[in-house]
Design a protein around this motif. Structure first.
Motif, PDB file in Angstrom:
ATOM      1  N   LEU A 237       0.820  -1.221   0.000  1.00  0.00           N
ATOM      2  CA  LEU A 237       0.000   0.000   0.000  1.00  0.00           C
ATOM      3  C   LEU A 237       0.854   1.272   0.000  1.00  0.00           C
ATOM      4  CD1 LEU A 237      -3.129   0.097   0.028  1.00  0.00           C
ATOM      5  CD2 LEU A 237      -2.321  -2.082   0.819  1.00  0.00           C
ATOM      6  N   SER A 238       2.171   1.132   0.052  1.00  0.00           N
ATOM      7  CA  SER A 238       2.992   2.342   0.152  1.00  0.00           C
ATOM      8  C   SER A 238       2.927   3.127  -1.154  1.00  0.00           C
ATOM      9  CB  SER A 238       4.431   2.008   0.536  1.00  0.00           C
ATOM     10  OG  SER A 238       5.048   1.309  -0.502  1.00  0.00           O
ATOM     11  N   GLY A 239       2.747   4.412  -1.015  1.00  0.00           N
ATOM     12  CA  GLY A 239       2.584   5.275  -2.185  1.00  0.00           C
ATOM     13  C   GLY A 239       1.213   5.134  -2.811  1.00  0.00           C
ATOM     14  N   ARG A 240       0.338   4.316  -2.178  1.00  0.00           N
ATOM     15  CA  ARG A 240      -1.006   4.098  -2.722  1.00  0.00           C
ATOM     16  C   ARG A 240      -2.073   4.393  -1.676  1.00  0.00           C
ATOM     17  NH1 ARG A 240      -2.034  -1.148  -3.560  1.00  0.00           N
ATOM     18  NH2 ARG A 240      -3.566  -0.595  -5.132  1.00  0.00           N
ATOM     19  N   CYS A 241      -1.797   4.024  -0.416  1.00  0.00           N
ATOM     20  CA  CYS A 241      -2.776   4.220   0.662  1.00  0.00           C
ATOM     21  C   CYS A 241      -3.225   5.679   0.684  1.00  0.00           C
ATOM     22  CB  CYS A 241      -2.126   3.855   1.995  1.00  0.00           C
ATOM     23  SG  CYS A 241      -3.098   4.380   3.421  1.00  0.00           S
ATOM     24  N   ILE A 242      -4.553   5.859   0.746  1.00  0.00           N
ATOM     25  CA  ILE A 242      -5.072   7.228   0.732  1.00  0.00           C
ATOM     26  C   ILE A 242      -5.532   7.668   2.129  1.00  0.00           C
ATOM     27  CG2 ILE A 242      -5.607   7.429  -1.728  1.00  0.00           C
ATOM     28  CD1 ILE A 242      -8.308   6.453   0.709  1.00  0.00           C
ATOM     29  N   GLY A 243      -5.278   6.817   3.109  1.00  0.00           N
ATOM     30  CA  GLY A 243      -5.507   7.228   4.502  1.00  0.00           C
ATOM     31  C   GLY A 243      -6.960   7.248   4.935  1.00  0.00           C
ATOM     32  N   ALA A 250     -11.711  -1.620  10.715  1.00  0.00           N
ATOM     33  CA  ALA A 250     -12.215  -2.992  10.565  1.00  0.00           C
ATOM     34  C   ALA A 250     -11.499  -3.979  11.488  1.00  0.00           C
ATOM     35  CB  ALA A 250     -12.036  -3.444   9.116  1.00  0.00           C
ATOM     36  N   CYS A 251     -10.308  -3.629  11.949  1.00  0.00           N
ATOM     37  CA  CYS A 251      -9.493  -4.592  12.702  1.00  0.00           C
ATOM     38  C   CYS A 251     -10.161  -4.917  14.052  1.00  0.00           C
ATOM     39  CB  CYS A 251      -8.092  -4.023  12.936  1.00  0.00           C
ATOM     40  SG  CYS A 251      -7.049  -5.173  13.865  1.00  0.00           S
ATOM     41  N   PRO A 252     -10.523  -6.192  14.253  1.00  0.00           N
ATOM     42  CA  PRO A 252     -11.259  -6.541  15.478  1.00  0.00           C
ATOM     43  C   PRO A 252     -10.393  -6.525  16.734  1.00  0.00           C
ATOM     44  CG  PRO A 252     -10.835  -8.506  14.180  1.00  0.00           C
ATOM     45  CD  PRO A 252     -10.333  -7.358  13.374  1.00  0.00           C
ATOM     46  N   VAL A 253      -9.049  -6.490  16.551  1.00  0.00           N
ATOM     47  CA  VAL A 253      -8.196  -6.507  17.746  1.00  0.00           C
ATOM     48  C   VAL A 253      -7.467  -5.173  17.940  1.00  0.00           C
ATOM     49  CG1 VAL A 253      -7.918  -9.013  17.807  1.00  0.00           C
ATOM     50  CG2 VAL A 253      -6.361  -7.649  16.426  1.00  0.00           C
ATOM     51  N   ASN A 254      -7.958  -4.165  17.228  1.00  0.00           N
ATOM     52  CA  ASN A 254      -7.488  -2.784  17.418  1.00  0.00           C
ATOM     53  C   ASN A 254      -5.985  -2.575  17.226  1.00  0.00           C
ATOM     54  OD1 ASN A 254     -10.107  -1.908  18.019  1.00  0.00           O
ATOM     55  ND2 ASN A 254      -9.863  -2.619  20.134  1.00  0.00           N
ATOM     56  N   ILE A 255      -5.433  -3.166  16.202  1.00  0.00           N
ATOM     57  CA  ILE A 255      -4.026  -2.866  15.872  1.00  0.00           C
ATOM     58  C   ILE A 255      -4.003  -1.474  15.225  1.00  0.00           C
ATOM     59  CG2 ILE A 255      -2.017  -3.597  14.503  1.00  0.00           C
ATOM     60  CD1 ILE A 255      -3.058  -6.484  14.768  1.00  0.00           C
ATOM     61  N   PRO A 256      -3.120  -0.576  15.686  1.00  0.00           N
ATOM     62  CA  PRO A 256      -3.138   0.806  15.152  1.00  0.00           C
ATOM     63  C   PRO A 256      -2.512   0.884  13.755  1.00  0.00           C
ATOM     64  CG  PRO A 256      -1.426   0.599  16.810  1.00  0.00           C
ATOM     65  CD  PRO A 256      -2.098  -0.740  16.738  1.00  0.00           C
ATOM     66  N   LEU A 257      -3.199   0.302  12.779  1.00  0.00           N
ATOM     67  CA  LEU A 257      -2.655   0.188  11.421  1.00  0.00           C
ATOM     68  C   LEU A 257      -2.398   1.546  10.770  1.00  0.00           C
ATOM     69  CD1 LEU A 257      -4.964  -2.757  10.281  1.00  0.00           C
ATOM     70  CD2 LEU A 257      -2.527  -2.898  10.828  1.00  0.00           C
ATOM     71  N   MET A 258      -3.144   2.560  11.200  1.00  0.00           N
ATOM     72  CA  MET A 258      -2.965   3.880  10.585  1.00  0.00           C
ATOM     73  C   MET A 258      -1.610   4.492  10.914  1.00  0.00           C
ATOM     74  SD  MET A 258      -5.125   4.634   8.421  1.00  0.00           S
ATOM     75  CE  MET A 258      -4.815   6.368   8.146  1.00  0.00           C
ATOM     76  N   LEU A 259      -0.995   4.034  12.001  1.00  0.00           N
ATOM     77  CA  LEU A 259       0.346   4.544  12.318  1.00  0.00           C
ATOM     78  C   LEU A 259       1.339   4.111  11.242  1.00  0.00           C
ATOM     79  CD1 LEU A 259       0.654   3.929  16.180  1.00  0.00           C
ATOM     80  CD2 LEU A 259       0.029   6.031  14.995  1.00  0.00           C
ATOM     81  N   VAL A 260       1.166   2.888  10.753  1.00  0.00           N
ATOM     82  CA  VAL A 260       2.048   2.401   9.682  1.00  0.00           C
ATOM     83  C   VAL A 260       1.716   3.142   8.386  1.00  0.00           C
ATOM     84  CG1 VAL A 260       2.829   0.373   8.398  1.00  0.00           C
ATOM     85  CG2 VAL A 260       2.034   0.108  10.737  1.00  0.00           C
ATOM     86  N   ASN A 261       0.420   3.209   8.082  1.00  0.00           N
ATOM     87  CA  ASN A 261       0.006   3.831   6.811  1.00  0.00           C
ATOM     88  C   ASN A 261       0.395   5.303   6.742  1.00  0.00           C
ATOM     89  OD1 ASN A 261      -1.239   1.441   6.115  1.00  0.00           O
ATOM     90  ND2 ASN A 261      -3.187   2.031   7.038  1.00  0.00           N
ATOM     91  N   GLU A 262       0.149   6.012   7.825  1.00  0.00           N
ATOM     92  CA  GLU A 262       0.438   7.448   7.848  1.00  0.00           C
ATOM     93  C   GLU A 262       1.947   7.684   7.784  1.00  0.00           C
ATOM     94  OE1 GLU A 262      -1.495  10.048   7.541  1.00  0.00           O
ATOM     95  OE2 GLU A 262      -0.189  11.670   8.261  1.00  0.00           O
ATOM     96  N   LYS A 263       2.695   6.841   8.466  1.00  0.00           N
ATOM     97  CA  LYS A 263       4.167   6.970   8.442  1.00  0.00           C
ATOM     98  C   LYS A 263       4.674   6.765   7.002  1.00  0.00           C
ATOM     99  CE  LYS A 263       8.550   6.639   9.721  1.00  0.00           C
ATOM    100  NZ  LYS A 263       9.315   7.868   9.617  1.00  0.00           N
TER     101      LYS A 263
END
Ligand code: SF4
Ligand code: SF4
Ligand code: SF4
Length: 299
Positions: A237-243, A250-263
């Protein structure tokens, strides 16, 4: 002035009646008015189901990758500014023809966090909206065929707001500590792939995680495979993720995926000056090269 939902419904009706589209995808009231869900409309007499408010958080562009939706050909989509970036990226990556989509842009004042909405919170203010809304540059979509203006005033941002502040904290950590943080987070992953299913830009017909000759990624829930899955998805998703934040939501176990995407998004902007989904005429950043690139190998 025509009320927001009236304009939305009238626009959809006109598009269906004139056969400019065969399907409208929008939002409708869910189990209660604070829970909005997607709705698929083919009959002009059903447009009264359409509605928009601060609880319309889902990125409806996710449906554009589905064969069941693609078969309708021309589609009308209700699109917030952040969703529009997903539409743009799909067009840039030749997954969608601009001729097959009518963008019904909605002016969005911010989306109230689902957990707060479940507690009855209805007002759009700094403390109730998602982090992405605090850094939103596109309350009004940049590209649209029709624009439905909001009835609500914009919320005010007070003080020194630092959405995704944890990114700076992680950057300041040692590699070992940062690794430990992510190991602990990824340990929670149950490989449900909800993040992938919710993502408008995860559209591969066969995901790498489903390939088993050879098996690149362990499908059991175990440390190495969990980290591999999450890091590979982030790289894809790098250079593609639109945030849009749908993976994290959607993550049922609350992994902070946006920290990776935003970084990743910040690094891509810093190194290449590229923001995903802003311009349908731009070449995707990792789909092009520059002969003057500072790396020797490219020449
Ligand atoms: S990021 Fe912008 S367009 Fe998207 S929900 Fe938040 S305020 Fe609306
Ligand atoms: S990776 Fe997450 S934030 Fe990025 S486009 Fe996909 S769902 Fe949206
Ligand atoms: S949604 Fe969460 S738990 Fe499910 S696969 Fe993605 S990261 Fe893992």
């Amino acid at each position: 002035m025509e009320k927001m939902n009236d304009k939305l419904q009238n626009t959809a009706k006109e598009l269906l009646e004139n056969k400019e589209v065969n399907l409208i995808i929008g939002f409708t009231k869910g189990s209660n008015p604070l829970r909005m869900r997607s709705v698929f409309i083919t009959d002009p007499n059903d447009v009264s189901k359409l509605s928009f408010n601060a609880h319309c958080v889902q990125d409806l562009a996710v449906f554009l990758k589905k064969p069941e939706v693609k078969k309708f050909g021309k589609i009308g989509l209700v699109v917030k500014g952040c969703d529009e970036k997903a539409v743009n990226t799909l067009i840039q990556e030749y997954q969608l023809s601009r001729d097959n989509i009518k963008i019904i842009g909605v002016e969005c004042r911010g989306a109230v966090k689902q957990n707060l909405a479940d507690k009855g919170e209805d007002s759009v203010k700094q403390s109730t909206v998602y982090d992405k809304c605090l850094v939103c540059e596109v309350h009004t979509p940049l590209l649209y065929d029709y624009l439905v203006e909001s009835d609500e005033p914009a919320f005010e941002i007070n003080g020194d707001i630092k959405p995704y502040a944890k990114i700076e904290e992680l950057d300041a950590m040692s590699v070992e500590d940062r690794n430990m943080f992510w190991q602990k987070e990824f340990e929670k992953c149950i490989k449900c792939y909800a993040c992938r299913q919710a993502c408008p830009l995860c559209y591969c017909t066969r995901c790498i995680v489903e390939k088993n000759t050879p098996q690149w990624i362990e499908t059991n829930i175990e440390e190495t495979g969990n980290a591999q899955w999450n890091m590979i998805r982030a790289y894809h998703l790098s250079g593609r993720c639109i945030g849009c934040g749908e993976c994290e939501r959607a993550c049922p176990v609350n992994i902070p995926l946006m920290l990776v995407n935003e970084k990743m998004a910040r690094d891509v902007f810093e190194k290449f000056g590229y923001k995903s989904g802003v311009d349908i005429n731009a070449k995707p950043v990792f789909g092009t090269f520059d002969a003057n690139d500072f790396n020797e190998f490219i020449k």
